[in-house]
Design an enzyme around this catalytic site. Structure first.
Site, PDB file in Angstrom:
ATOM      1  CD  GLU A 173       6.717   1.992 -14.653  1.00  0.00           C
ATOM      2  OE1 GLU A 173       5.837   1.174 -14.299  1.00  0.00           O
ATOM      3  OE2 GLU A 173       6.548   2.807 -15.592  1.00  0.00           O
ATOM      4  CB  CYS A 224       1.898   6.684 -16.326  1.00  0.00           C
ATOM      5  SG  CYS A 224       1.940   6.177 -14.588  1.00  0.00           S
TER       6      CYS A 224
END
Lengths: 152, 152
Positions: free
Chosen positions: A57, A85
């Site tokens: 990401e 996360c």
């Protein structure tokens, strides 16, 4: 007539996750789109570059922002194969990603519907629309296969 | 005899924060040390490179990991002028930073003693030792000065 199929960006994110596994990285892939076009993509790569921040990401967001020449990706969508996360959820907030699609939930490391629940904090400056679950079976199978191969 | 003075890495982090302000970036600076030596440093720079992830901590961690040729910074210390956000706290976990020193608390964006409290999550894989407050007055003054100048 074919039934419902995965959206193309999630199919691509899953292919990127497979490429990560082939490179010895935890299999997670991410794609940034805008108005139906792919702006940037990446797979998880912390080992390759000795970079603990190189989650799929983060790399995809950095590449998309550079490609568009702007710090904010307000009208963009992020497609990723695993629940982000805390680091990546925070980056999604900073980038003002409009919509987040993720495949598998991650009870151990995820920070969207687990743990730090970054978008649910009252202080959170931006909340993307979140759609979870599409492509989940394949994303989870890739992760299970990767970790079981490494344990054997 | 002089009284207690700020540790040199925090003095340097504050100087980096000033450099950030001079460059039009929110004034935050960060330094990574190991065994008393500076391994990497950075100031906040999301505008410069159109990179929403370019917080001082992320840049300093990436540079330190690259400099050491390893993904984990277990025996390193991170010195930063502001309480890390969720993104940066997550990166600190991934990098396995041993000790975190930060100057000013950030009730709006911080995720160590506020909001997502990343290190306090039961799922958190690594908790650095955390020391807060040294250099706080100067770090906060730099931020106040920066934002009041931009509002006027």
């Amino acid at each position: 007539m074919a039934g419902w199929t995965l959206p193309q960006p999630m199919i691509r994110a899953l292919a990127l996750a497979e490429a990560a596994a082939a490179a010895g990285e935890v299999p997670v892939g991410a794609v940034v789109t805008r108005a139906g076009a792919v702006i940037a993509e990446a797979h998880n790569a912390p080992r390759e570059g000795h970079d603990p921040t190189a989650h799929a990401e983060i790399l995809a967001i950095r590449r998309a922002a550079r490609a568009l020449g702007q710090e904010r990706l307000t009208d963009c969508e992020l497609w990723v194969t695993l629940e982000p996360c805390a680091m990546c959820a925070g980056a999604i907030v900073h980038a003002r990603i409009g919509k987040l699609y993720y495949a598998a939930a991650d009870p151990k490391g995820g920070a969207v519907e687990h743990g730090a629940r970054v978008f649910d904090q009252p202080q959170c400056l931006h909340r993307p629309e979140v759609y979870a679950g599409m492509g989940e079976a394949k994303a989870a199978a890739l992760l299970r296969g990767f970790f079981s191969a490494r344990r054997s």
